[in-house]
Design an enzyme around this catalytic site. Structure first.
Site, PDB file in Angstrom:
ATOM      1  N   GLU A 143       0.737  -1.285  -0.045  1.00 43.67           N
ATOM      2  CA  GLU A 143       0.129   0.027   0.018  1.00 43.67           C
ATOM      3  C   GLU A 143       0.816   1.573   0.017  1.00 43.67           C
ATOM      4  OE1 GLU A 143      -0.691  -2.592   1.972  1.00 43.67           O
ATOM      5  OE2 GLU A 143      -2.752  -3.233   1.629  1.00 43.67           O
ATOM      6  N   PHE A 170     -11.629  -7.312  13.684  1.00 45.92           N
ATOM      7  CA  PHE A 170     -10.348  -7.856  12.860  1.00 45.92           C
ATOM      8  C   PHE A 170     -10.023  -6.613  11.809  1.00 45.92           C
ATOM      9  CE2 PHE A 170      -9.138  -9.831   8.997  1.00 45.92           C
ATOM     10  CZ  PHE A 170      -7.745 -10.451   9.404  1.00 45.92           C
ATOM     11  N   GLN A 171      -8.787  -6.263  11.753  1.00 41.57           N
ATOM     12  CA  GLN A 171      -8.281  -5.438  10.721  1.00 41.57           C
ATOM     13  C   GLN A 171      -9.152  -3.997  10.976  1.00 41.57           C
ATOM     14  OE1 GLN A 171      -8.272  -6.960   6.717  1.00 41.57           O
ATOM     15  NE2 GLN A 171      -6.188  -7.621   7.130  1.00 41.57           N
ATOM     16  N   LYS A 214     -17.530  -0.622   5.688  1.00 43.82           N
ATOM     17  CA  LYS A 214     -18.224  -1.575   4.834  1.00 43.82           C
ATOM     18  C   LYS A 214     -19.799  -1.479   4.764  1.00 43.82           C
ATOM     19  CE  LYS A 214     -18.110  -6.598   4.220  1.00 43.82           C
ATOM     20  NZ  LYS A 214     -17.522  -6.849   2.894  1.00 43.82           N
ATOM     21  N   MET A 250      24.215   8.826   2.665  1.00 41.39           N
ATOM     22  CA  MET A 250      23.998  10.013   3.286  1.00 41.39           C
ATOM     23  C   MET A 250      24.272   9.898   4.632  1.00 41.39           C
ATOM     24  SD  MET A 250      23.689  13.384   2.704  1.00 41.39           S
ATOM     25  CE  MET A 250      22.700  13.935   1.393  1.00 41.39           C
TER      26      MET A 250
END
Lengths: 561, 162
Positions: free
Chosen positions: A49, A111-112, A161, A475
């Site tokens: 993502e 969940f999630q 949802k 760097m």
């Protein structure tokens, strides 16, 4: 008309002109994806993502449109946070749509489930949790309006949802208008008259442009002002391309790795015309030593940028393009000939700085990264869209690829987010299919989102990845060399994959150069290929970026080669 | 530069998360909140928030600009100084032993407060006033023993033109 929430969302996206979405499906966005593939909106499936949000960011920069990113709830949403923060720092218009667990489950540690609106509150321009399907169309419209107007920025919409699944009678949303949000586009003319007076009397003026000039499409106006008044121009990293990097009035980039003449000019000037900048610490160095004798004009659409870091003589709140247009009109009426004549000494001084300490490196029998970027510039005739990772590669790209046009340098400037370049190249290539897109990368950064190689190959994107491979987190190593007695704590990256084989494993082309005389042939072969190509340049391991202003010192106190 | 107390009053959208945006802005940018007061206005779609902050002038300017930039902030006013009326309420639970009860009641009388709860060993005093009144009262009550205190924080309103 009866429509489902997800259909309303897609319909509104279409009406906002969205034709491409970067995303990754998951549990709570299954319905949305099921409807999405039935539309003609193109979906680019990334491999992580973070890739989606960076690609959407670069797509926005390259196309001038709003980038759109679609992910699922929980980890899908949190994986976008780095990219959202980067877009926020660089003021890039992106709309991020995250799935959310159904409203009855919100707050239950489902969940999630994650409170993404809470998490992204400080790094979005605005965000929404849509609780009712009835609000959806208007929210999406508002999100696009907020993302692209004023000082642009990312806006997140969290869509539970059940809100997406509910069918309601659809009413077309009204025009987005908010009583509490009204960016100031038109500058105060009184202030602009003051600016003209300052331009007339200044003996040692400079123009300092930033990302705001590119975002508002003000490059032509900036060029006009500089040419007319013969005032030399410097830009921040984000402003590269706002003014032609090959123009005689070009001073080079300002700041920590700015050119000697840009930094010295800033130290010595008596007027800074700052347009679309925010005086970041990488630009100013030690704040109370910045431009000590200078008056400062600051034009910006965001009032919070003005006087945040430095005191300003004449603040001008307004859109860069509109403000410069008005300023150019006022300047037309001024007889500039004598004024410019009086500044001859200043022009000579700048030439002297330019000639005594130009950007330079020693060419040896080991490949120098600067040489690779210079060759890349020659072979692409300066026309490529260049994305970068973060670190030395980014600075060498900024210093040695002379950007002539706006929108051709795409980098994570404010956040300095490693892993940006490859997904950004994907986003830029999708926005501009006919342009050559090159990611100038380091061997460290490229590995942060290397999985996006699969995306590039899947969509046959002919992006070119130039890895300046020094086997270090370069760097950080440079800072350790200079400020930590060469103790290279955890910056040695000698266990990297074979990038040529890695490219091949992804179905791309891999090329390598280990000697200076191979650079040109590898670049020519890679750049003119129609495939996705990784070019692995084994560069001098301990090459450093110069000039360098040590953090917290005046920008006129540079370490030089 | 000297830090001064500033009273900032805002009209905001009455929506979930708006307070969090405002408070988050203060904590995220290292600004300071001395007190904070929120309630709905006559219009149920908007709330009024009053924040008291300690900062020097450039920081106050930055605080006000940053707040104004929030999409949900409709209107903002700096109500510092005499142009506004400011009030705060406090409930003070003070130890009230037999020998002190009369003195406490006379203080309550002088300050025009109210005793709203009485017990054999305590009074709870309700007081409303500006900052000066509250601190004067607290100074007098402190030696007698303050058990608990609850303050509302400042609310403010611009005076109407005369």
């Amino acid at each position: 008309m009866k429509l489902k929430g997800t259909e309303i969302l897609l319909k509104t996206l279409k009406s906002e002109g969205v034709d491409t979405i970067f995303g990754y499906p998951g549990g709570v966005v299954l319905d949305l994806y099921d409807d999405l593939i039935r539309t003609d909106i193109r979906h680019i499936l990334v491999r992580h993502e973070q890739g989606a949000i960076h690609a959407a960011d670069a797509y926005a920069r390259a196309s001038g449109k709003v980038g759109v990113c679609l992910v699922t709830s929980g980890p899908g949403a949190t994986n976008t946070v780095t990219g959202i923060a980067s877009a926020y720092m660089d003021s890039i218009p992106v709309v991020v749509i995250t799935g959310q667990v159904p409203t009855p489950l919100i707050g239950n540690d489902a969940f999630q489930e994650v409170d993404i609106v809470g998490i992204t509150r400080p790094c979005t321009k605005h965000n929404y949790l849509v609780k009712y399907t009835e609000d959806l169309a208007e929210t999406v419209k508002e999100a696009f309006y907020i993302a692209k107007s004023g000082r642009p920025g990312p806006v997140l919409i969290d869509l539970p949802k059940d809100v997406g699944n509910k069918t309601i009678t659809y009413n077309a949303p009204r025009e987005a208008k908010l009583k509490s949000y009204n960016p100031t586009y038109k500058p105060n003319m009184k202030q602009l008259h003051k600016v003209v007076e300052l331009i007339k009397t200044a003996k040692k003026p400079i123009l300092f442009a930033g990302g705001g000039v590119i975002l508002s499409g003000a490059s032509a106006e900036l060029k006009k002002l500089a040419k007319k008044t013969k005032i030399p121009v410097t830009t921040s990293l984000m402003g590269l391309g706002a003014f032609p990097g090959t123009d005689p009035l070009w001073l080079g980039m300002i700041g920590m790795h700015g050119t000697y003449r840009a930094n010295m000019s800033t130290g010595d000037c008596d007027l800074i015309l700052a347009v679309g900048v925010r005086f970041d610490d990488r630009v100013t160095g030690k704040i109370n030593t910045f431009a000590p004798q200078s008056k400062i004009v600051h034009i910006d659409i965001d009032p919070t940028s003005i006087r945040k870091n430095i005191p300003v003589t004449v603040p001008v709140v307004g859109d860069c393009k509109i403000s410069l247009k008005h300023l150019n009109r006022l300047i037309e009426e001024v007889n500039l000939r004598d004024i410019i004549k009086k500044r001859k000494k200043w022009a000579d001084q700048i030439d002297l700085w330019k000639n005594t300490k130009p950007l330079a490196y020693d060419q040896k029998d080991i490949i120098k990264p600067q040489y690779v970027v210079e060759k890349l510039y020659d072979l692409t005739e300066g026309k490529a869209i260049v994305t970068t990772e973060v670190g030395q590669n980014q600075m060498w790209a900024a210093q040695y690829y002379h950007f002539d046009r706006p929108g051709h340098f795409i980098t994570s400037g404010g956040l300095g987010c490693m892993g940006f370049g490859l997904p950004a190249a994907i986003g830029a290539q999708i926005a501009c299919p006919d342009k050559l897109v090159v990611d100038i990368a380091g061997d460290g950064s490229i590995q942060m989102n290397i999985q996006e190689m699969a995306t590039a190959v899947q969509y046959c994107l002919p992006i070119k990845i130039v890895i300046l491979n020094n086997g270090y987190l370069g760097m950080v190593r440079q800072w350790q060399e200079l400020f930590y007695k060469k103790q290279y704590a955890c910056t040695n990256l000698d266990h990297s994959p074979d990038f040529v084989k890695l490219a091949e494993a992804y179905g791309a082309v891999g090329l390598r150069a280990t000697k200076p005389d191979e650079v040109e042939s590898v670049l020519s072969k890679g750049l003119f290929s129609t495939d996705t190509v990784i070019m692995d340049f084994r560069i001098e391991r301990e090459e450093s970026v110069y000039p360098m202003v040590p953090a917290g010192t005046a920008i006129t106190e540079m370490l030089l080669v | 530069m000297n830090e001064e107390k500033h009273v900032i009053s805002m009209l905001v959208d009455n929506k979930p998360g708006v307070l969090s945006r405002i408070v988050g802005l203060f904590s995220g940018r290292g600004f300071n909140i001395e007190s904070l007061c929120v309630a709905e206005t006559m219009d149920p779609h908007t709330s009024s928030i009053t924040i008291v902050t300690m900062a020097n002038l450039p920081i106050v300017e930055q605080i006000e600009k940053q707040l104004n930039k929030l999409v949900n902030v409709i209107k903002l006013r700096d109500l510092t100084g005499p142009k506004s009326v400011k009030r705060e309420m406090a409930l003070i639970c003070v130890k009230a032993k037999t020998e002190n009860r009369a003195e406490i009641l006379s203080i309550v009388d002088i300050f025009r407060c109210k005793v709203v709860d009485v017990g054999p060993e305590h009074y709870i005093i309700e007081v409303t006033g500006d900052e000066g009144k509250l601190s004067a009262l607290l100074n007098l009550l402190k030696p007698l023993g303050i058990k608990k205190i609850a303050r509302t924080g400042v609310i403010a309103q611009l005076r109407e033109p005369k």
